[in-house]
Every structure is written in C-alpha cells, then in structure tokens.
Write an enzyme that holds these catalytic residues in place. Sequence first.
Site, short mmCIF file in Angstrom:
data_model
loop_
_atom_site.label_atom_id
_atom_site.label_comp_id
_atom_site.label_asym_id
_atom_site.label_seq_id
_atom_site.Cartn_x
_atom_site.Cartn_y
_atom_site.Cartn_z
N TRP A 180 -20.94 11.23 -20.15
CA TRP A 180 -21.36 11.13 -18.84
C TRP A 180 -22.72 11.68 -18.74
CZ3 TRP A 180 -18.41 7.94 -16.17
CH2 TRP A 180 -17.13 7.79 -16.04
N GLU A 200 0.73 -1.09 0.12
CA GLU A 200 -0.13 0.07 0.00
C GLU A 200 0.85 1.42 0.10
OE1 GLU A 200 -3.36 0.14 -0.28
OE2 GLU A 200 -3.13 -1.75 -0.76
N TRP A 230 1.63 1.87 -3.50
CA TRP A 230 0.71 2.25 -4.20
C TRP A 230 0.79 4.07 -4.08
CZ3 TRP A 230 -2.61 1.41 -8.08
CH2 TRP A 230 -2.95 0.05 -8.45
N TRP A 248 -16.43 10.99 -13.21
CA TRP A 248 -15.41 11.02 -12.07
C TRP A 248 -14.78 12.01 -11.65
CZ3 TRP A 248 -10.26 12.07 -12.21
CH2 TRP A 248 -9.84 12.15 -13.63
N TRP A 264 -9.63 7.62 -8.05
CA TRP A 264 -10.89 8.03 -8.91
C TRP A 264 -10.59 7.46 -10.35
CZ3 TRP A 264 -15.87 8.86 -7.99
CH2 TRP A 264 -16.13 9.21 -6.72
N ASN A 309 -11.01 2.77 2.86
CA ASN A 309 -10.54 2.56 1.38
C ASN A 309 -11.55 1.69 0.48
OD1 ASN A 309 -8.52 3.27 -0.84
ND2 ASN A 309 -8.31 0.91 -0.71
#
Length: 480
Positions: free
Chosen positions: A318, A287, A290, A371, A394, A353
Amino acid sequence: MNAPWLFWHRRDLRLADNLGLAQLAARTTAITGLVVLEPGLWQGPEAAPSRLWFLLASVAELQQAWRRAGSQLLVLQGDPLRQVPRLAARLEVVGLAFNEDVEPGPRQRDEQLERALLQRGVAVQRCWDQLLVPPEQVVTGSGEPYKVYGPYRRAWFNQAKADPVAAPENLTGPDHGRLAAASEAVPLLQRLPTPAELGCVWKGCSPCRPGEQAARQQLDGFVAGALSRYEPERNYPGREATSCLSAALRFGTVGARTVWQASQGAMATQGQECVEVQQAITVWQQELAWREFYQQALFHFPALAEGAFRPRWRQFPWRNRPEHFAAWCEGRTGYPIVDAAMRQLLETGWMHNRCRMIVASFLTKDLICDWRWGEAFFMQHLVDGDLAANNGGWQWSASSGMDPRPLRIFNPSTQATRFDEDGDYVRRWLPELASCGTADLLSGRIAPLERQGYPEPLVDHRQQQARFRQLYAVHVRGET
C-alpha cells in the site's frame, strides 16, 4: 423457581424477542438486568461518539422497560472481568445469563468470566440471539464454514427461523439490603452519564433512532412503505429507500426474529400484489443473510479482525500517503460523490451502503491506502459500527476477503451518474457545489469559477486504476 439471577445485556438492548432473557424467565422471575459501560466505549482507539450516544439513549429507555416489568436494570462502569463477579457475589445471585457474541475479543472475555464465576459457584447461561441462524448451524456438506456468500445464502434460506419471543413480565429485583451492599463494592451508577460527561461530543443528527420503541416504529414504517420498492431504489443514496435499522440490529434494540417475521408478513401480503414487490422483499431478506454471513465468518475465522483473509494481500505494498488519507477522511478529495458520502458520515454517523462501497473502493484502489485505515476510521464514526459487518465490507471492497471475484474497482464518476443521476445527494452534502450543472457535478469536471473553494481532484482515477492493477498483477494475481 425464584432463585435470583442477573441478565447481562450487551448487543440485545431490549426485552422483547430476547432469547436469552426469555429462556431465563422460564426458570425464574427473580431477574435483575445489567449493562456494563466499559471505558473502551469512549476511550478506545475506535470509540465513536455517535455509538456512545445511541447506546446511552437506548440504555435509558431499557431501564424504564425493566421498571415496568417489575425489576430494574443496573448500570455498572468498569471491567466486566473484575466487576461482574463482585456484583454477583454481593447480590447473592445463583447465576449470570447473557447472549453470545461472534467477536473474538468478547468471546475470549466471556470464557474467562464464565470460568471465574463457576469457580465461585455461580452458574452461567449462554444463548445465541443476535443471529437468525447460529453460526455453527450453517455449514457445507463436509462440515466446513462457508467462505462464499452465494452458497451460504442458499443454505441459510433453507434453515428454519424461530419466531419472536415475548418480553418477560412480573419480574422481581434485588432487595434494598443486597443492592446497598453491591453499591459499596462495585461502581454502580446512580444515573446514566451523558456522552459529554464521558468526553464525547455528538451533535449530529442520525437517521438511526435509539431505543426499542423507535426501532419497532422504524421497522413498521419501512415495511409499510419503502420495502415494496427496496429493489432497485436501495442503490440510490438520495432516496429514502432503506430501513436505517443497521444501528438497531447492531445494538439489538430490535430482534433479528422480529425483523424476519416482518419481512415474511410483508411477503404474504404485499408480495402477492406483483413480482416486483416479491423481488424487493427477497432482496432485503438477502441483505439480512449478508449480515449473518459476515457474522459467521468472523466467528469461524477470528483472524479476520486483524488482517486480510487472502494471504497475498497481507504483504500488499500500500502507498499509504497520510495527506491523501486525511483528504479522504475530511471529504476533500475533489471527487464529489466521495466527498459527499464522507461528509454524510461526519455529520450523521451513518452512510448509505452504496456510498460505503464507493468511498472504500476510492481509498483502496485510487489512493492505494490500506483498507484497515478506512475500516478503523469508519469504526470511529459509524453509529452502526459493527466489527463483522465493517470488516467484511471493507475486505469486500479491497478484494482481500471472502469473495470469488478478487478484483473490483468502482469509477466514482460512473457510480455518481448511475445512482445520483440528478445530483441531489451530492448537492445536499456539498452545498458549495449546488449551482453546478449536473453533468459537471457528477463527473467532477468542475470549472474553477464554480468550485467555490472545492478542491481539484486529488488523483487521476484512470492513472491510479492502472497503477493499482500493476501492483495487483505483481503481488496478488493467481492467488486461489
């Protein structure tokens, strides 16, 4: 040896394990700390009261730490490009030091500021501190930045990680005359304002605690406790199984090297007990990788801050129904796991998360909203709001970013059943549904008499999933 310098804190609100500050302290002890409160912190479109609260509380503790070290931390309000050169001139410092940032806006500002200072004869020292591995250091064999997490993670793990550095001691600050002259020329604050005085009201109770001391306590408590069961319990939002250090890392109240060293220490002790504990620690370290993957991505591809990484997503049609977006924001979509997560965000400035992925998938794939609407809303509320991590998360959820698997859709009911099997998380944040049966609560199929004012589902997941897939097939599929 004692030429006076300024050290400008930005994303490193601590003295210990601060690489830029340690490097500066090796050349001089005449260092004055600086924090600049820019109006965008409370007036900008993405200003978050929770983040302002965390920042101000952390700065207050940092001022005390500077005093204990023998100097002081000045707090300046205004535009750094205008005010910092004036402050440097009045204090008659020979240089300004600060740690680098990956975000395009701050990087552009820093370049402008450095040019202005050098023209005035003021030296500038810049250093990478917020990452374990500088973004230019992890590249492919051809020298290109990584665009996929898996290969980046493997290369990142192979990089050497520096040890934490000690906090400086026996510093000296500016004399009274220079400080008085500076106060006449620039808006130095005699005391820190409260969030309310800046027009931001924060009454929430965040699991992220401000300040260097609290960050260290949270890290130590996590390593001694929940880390050993981090995998798989990190996926269950109703359990206290994560570190809650995201805001500390975002503001730098804890150093990345300190966190890594703690994980390595746990591996050397707890990790010897069993394979499962080793796996839990490794997953937590992944993590951290990440986090650095998203940071290096924004550094190398600054256009990510403006839109989708994948070109075809930039023209995606969208639906963007304002009433749907408002319902999502307010936690009244009729999908309990989604609404519980949004209420957690509104009340605490933080969201688990797993739930961030669920609500992001729901906004983009069920409500078919851009988004970037969700990204901006998160930044308006998250105490740990960070452009690189928020944007990366996102785009991962929307399938528009750096991801070898381009389409991902979460079923809210399935997610709730898997990761909140007893309904504890949903009941905590949706108390009006506390008496509902667990199966009904997780599926969202709640009888009218049990709803207690809770709304019907805003959309049908199966229908919206099919609708989204059709749009994807026409506008995106086939992109490489």
